[in-house]
Design a protein around this motif. Sequence first.
Motif, mmCIF file in Angstrom:
data_model
loop_
_atom_site.group_PDB
_atom_site.id
_atom_site.type_symbol
_atom_site.label_atom_id
_atom_site.label_comp_id
_atom_site.label_asym_id
_atom_site.label_seq_id
_atom_site.Cartn_x
_atom_site.Cartn_y
_atom_site.Cartn_z
ATOM 1 N N VAL A 212 37.552 42.750 37.634
ATOM 2 C CA VAL A 212 36.766 41.541 37.869
ATOM 3 C C VAL A 212 36.076 41.610 39.225
ATOM 4 N N SER A 213 36.804 42.005 40.257
ATOM 5 C CA SER A 213 36.223 42.068 41.601
ATOM 6 C C SER A 213 35.027 43.010 41.667
ATOM 7 N N LYS A 214 35.030 44.044 40.837
ATOM 8 C CA LYS A 214 33.945 45.018 40.851
ATOM 9 C C LYS A 214 32.760 44.620 39.971
ATOM 10 N N GLY A 271 29.559 23.479 32.020
ATOM 11 C CA GLY A 271 28.359 22.702 31.720
ATOM 12 C C GLY A 271 27.966 22.687 30.268
ATOM 13 N N TYR A 272 28.240 23.748 29.542
ATOM 14 C CA TYR A 272 27.932 23.775 28.125
ATOM 15 C C TYR A 272 28.788 24.859 27.475
ATOM 16 N N GLY A 273 28.727 24.934 26.140
ATOM 17 C CA GLY A 273 29.603 25.865 25.438
ATOM 18 C C GLY A 273 30.971 25.239 25.252
ATOM 19 N N ILE A 274 32.003 26.066 25.133
ATOM 20 C CA ILE A 274 33.365 25.580 25.013
ATOM 21 C C ILE A 274 33.843 25.132 26.383
ATOM 22 N N ASP A 275 34.544 23.989 26.442
ATOM 23 C CA ASP A 275 34.979 23.450 27.728
ATOM 24 C C ASP A 275 35.777 24.481 28.513
ATOM 25 N N GLY A 276 35.473 24.573 29.801
ATOM 26 C CA GLY A 276 36.181 25.501 30.671
ATOM 27 C C GLY A 276 35.577 25.507 32.057
ATOM 28 N N TYR A 277 36.240 26.190 32.956
ATOM 29 C CA TYR A 277 35.797 26.292 34.345
ATOM 30 C C TYR A 277 35.760 27.766 34.737
ATOM 31 N N TYR A 278 34.813 28.100 35.624
ATOM 32 C CA TYR A 278 34.718 29.491 36.064
ATOM 33 C C TYR A 278 34.592 29.552 37.583
ATOM 34 N N LYS A 279 34.933 30.699 38.145
ATOM 35 C CA LYS A 279 34.741 30.928 39.574
ATOM 36 C C LYS A 279 34.367 32.388 39.791
ATOM 37 N N LYS A 280 33.632 32.624 40.857
ATOM 38 C CA LYS A 280 33.293 33.991 41.243
ATOM 39 C C LYS A 280 34.511 34.647 41.873
ATOM 40 N N GLN A 281 34.717 35.891 41.518
ATOM 41 C CA GLN A 281 35.844 36.652 42.049
ATOM 42 C C GLN A 281 35.297 38.016 42.434
ATOM 43 N N GLY A 282 35.012 38.221 43.742
ATOM 44 C CA GLY A 282 34.333 39.438 44.144
ATOM 45 C C GLY A 282 32.938 39.451 43.559
ATOM 46 N N ARG A 283 32.598 40.523 42.827
ATOM 47 C CA ARG A 283 31.288 40.622 42.183
ATOM 48 C C ARG A 283 31.323 40.159 40.736
ATOM 49 N N GLY A 284 32.514 39.766 40.253
ATOM 50 C CA GLY A 284 32.645 39.349 38.869
ATOM 51 C C GLY A 284 32.946 37.869 38.734
ATOM 52 N N VAL A 285 33.402 37.474 37.530
ATOM 53 C CA VAL A 285 33.659 36.072 37.231
ATOM 54 C C VAL A 285 34.958 35.943 36.433
ATOM 55 N N LEU A 286 35.753 34.920 36.787
ATOM 56 C CA LEU A 286 36.931 34.536 36.020
ATOM 57 C C LEU A 286 36.634 33.193 35.347
ATOM 58 N N TYR A 316 28.040 35.541 32.799
ATOM 59 C CA TYR A 316 27.225 36.650 33.286
ATOM 60 C C TYR A 316 26.284 36.194 34.389
ATOM 61 N N ASN A 317 25.713 34.999 34.231
ATOM 62 C CA ASN A 317 24.791 34.466 35.233
ATOM 63 C C ASN A 317 25.476 34.232 36.571
ATOM 64 N N GLY A 318 26.803 34.158 36.572
ATOM 65 C CA GLY A 318 27.528 33.948 37.818
ATOM 66 C C GLY A 318 27.933 35.218 38.520
ATOM 67 N N THR A 319 27.706 36.379 37.909
ATOM 68 C CA THR A 319 28.136 37.634 38.513
ATOM 69 C C THR A 319 27.108 38.153 39.504
ATOM 70 N N ALA A 320 27.579 39.000 40.413
ATOM 71 C CA ALA A 320 26.652 39.639 41.352
ATOM 72 C C ALA A 320 25.733 40.604 40.625
ATOM 73 N N PHE A 321 26.169 41.122 39.479
ATOM 74 C CA PHE A 321 25.312 42.023 38.706
ATOM 75 C C PHE A 321 24.052 41.294 38.257
ATOM 76 N N TYR A 322 24.211 40.038 37.821
ATOM 77 C CA TYR A 322 23.041 39.235 37.446
ATOM 78 C C TYR A 322 22.160 38.999 38.665
ATOM 79 N N TYR A 323 22.780 38.694 39.792
ATOM 80 C CA TYR A 323 21.990 38.390 40.983
ATOM 81 C C TYR A 323 21.347 39.626 41.584
ATOM 82 N N ASP A 324 21.722 40.819 41.087
ATOM 83 C CA ASP A 324 20.956 42.008 41.453
ATOM 84 C C ASP A 324 19.494 41.814 41.058
#
Length: 636
Positions: A212-214, A271-286, A316-324
């Motif tokens: 995840v961090s990578k 915000g949409y989809g199935i209810d849940g919460y996410y956070k950035k973890q390094g360059r990835g997302v949990l 995916y939009n929350g990952t650093a890969f997307y923000y590349d």
Amino acid sequence: MAKHYKKIFLIFFSIFFGIALFVGSRDTKAADEDKYLLSATGKKVKGEDSYDITVTAYSSKNISGYVRISVINNTNDSIAYDTKISIPADADKTFTVRIPVEGNYQIDNMVNVALLDDKKNRIYGINLPELFSDTEKTVTVGVLSNEFSKLSYLTSGNGVINRVGEEYELEYLELTKDNLSAMLDDLNYLIIDGYDTDLLSATDISRIQKYVSKGGILIIGTGKNDGLSMKGFDKDFIDAEVKSHQKSSFFNSTTVDFATILFGSSYYYSGYGIDGYYKKQGRGVLYISNVSLTDDGLINYPYTATLVNDVLEITYNGTAFYYDYDRYQMGLYTLEGYFDYIEGLKKVSFTGLKWIIFIYVLIVGPVLYIVLKKLNKREFFWVAVPAVTIISMIVVMIYAGRFRLSEKNVTNITIMNNDGSGMRKTYSAAFSSKKSDIEFEIGDSVSEVGSFFDGLGRYNGRQETPYIVTMNGSSIKAEHSGGAPFEKGYFVLKSENEESGNIKVVYDGTNVDRAEITNYTENDFEYYLITCNSDYVIVKGGKPGETTSVFKNIVYYGSFYGSNDALNVPRIFANNDKHDSADIAAILMGMEDIFDDSGDYVIGLTKDYKRLTKGDINETSYGLYYNSIEPQDGVY
């Protein structure tokens, strides 16, 4: 007799001419048969701003030389990568070059791959205009679950998601405890749902967290399974706890088991989809879902597959890969601006010169007079004054020699995450004080060398590749062709990262000037920088284990909303005896590079970072160690 000689001459001439024609025709034929083939493929490195370029070169005869990969973007910025290669006759060689990319980098860059001889003269070449295009159109989702068969509904709907304007097909793979380790690095997503993660080894858990961090994406289902899939992970990694679960209506069409979860403050509602919460973890997302994907209510709902696709897209939009592709990027103008303060020119300390002059005046004035008078040797005054003057001149020359500018100069700003994730990235500014060109060897710790691309096309300038990186075995050499002395060339270097400890910041989340900073690394930090929302504060540093009060050690307080907001701040410290403007510029440049929407973080600046170049070159190196500020017991 003369006729015989003439006949003999004609016979020998015919034989010689025939042999010459035969040999010449064989040479021409052999030359016509010399054959070269080149091919190359490019692949984006997951979670990193780099590409792996794999090249295959073939030659019909023995050849020793280089393979050159020339990258020229649509504004004529350019860099060439030369790899030393030897190819036996009628054989081929395959190798991979990892190319870091920074700045306004375009995937539709013009790329030429060429075979060069030992003197770097071109022998053969091909154009590959789409080498950096992302040809992988399948996104792989690995699922670790005891009820994998129930998830077949995921492929029944629209098995396509949109990432950066492109559609990708989804492929779901079943994971087990036995194949998890082998398959993990090739996954774009990992779903764990209805699986007791306590059954995984400590090594497996560590690998998932590093995945995840990578740049990987981990989705955990809860609901009817409570916190079963969360159990095995470190509490600081998950930072969430399932309190209860109960039946709840889902889109007024079905009923599901909905978990009540206590989330840490670093999570965002999906915000949409199935209810849940996410956070950035390094360059990835949990991502933690309030519902299990194997819940019968979801299985029976006809649009669940589409809702899961929504979850895949938002994570995916929350990952650093997307923000590349889509995040804020530091531009060349900003990079040049900071390096104007930290470009490697040694700062002359006039304080020391003032003291030397003061001591000289004191000696040749009252001190010398009093001493000679006491010794009753005042007649030697005319000898003593020139002697003291000569000694003072020698002292000044020795002192000033510390600030003599070397012919070759490089300044390195290395930025690294304390948690060990990603790569250590270094921005380098190199120049020669005497020549228009500069070349230097890169140390063994550096694995990638590249350039910084400019969207305005005013930086590298032409297609004759003024930036060249030469790789000969493990040796790497960087070159920049300038137009005049002092014209800087900007390089990007990458090396393996490693865990560096932590810089802990404790404050209430709003009043950053009331915070305390504790250095849990092995570095002596000259300065800290803390971001809080859109504000930042620069603070005097601390030694390992030392706690620093922000209120008592504030150096500067400002706001940062986008590129160049802080570019003029170092000018405030240009003539400051307490704070070096170069240090201030270096830590602000780190803020420019790290800044996105990842929340608050802290940076520590050290001037004792390791040397990254080899040989006779004046190097100034800064290290910027950073980590996000995680919530602890209700405070930051």
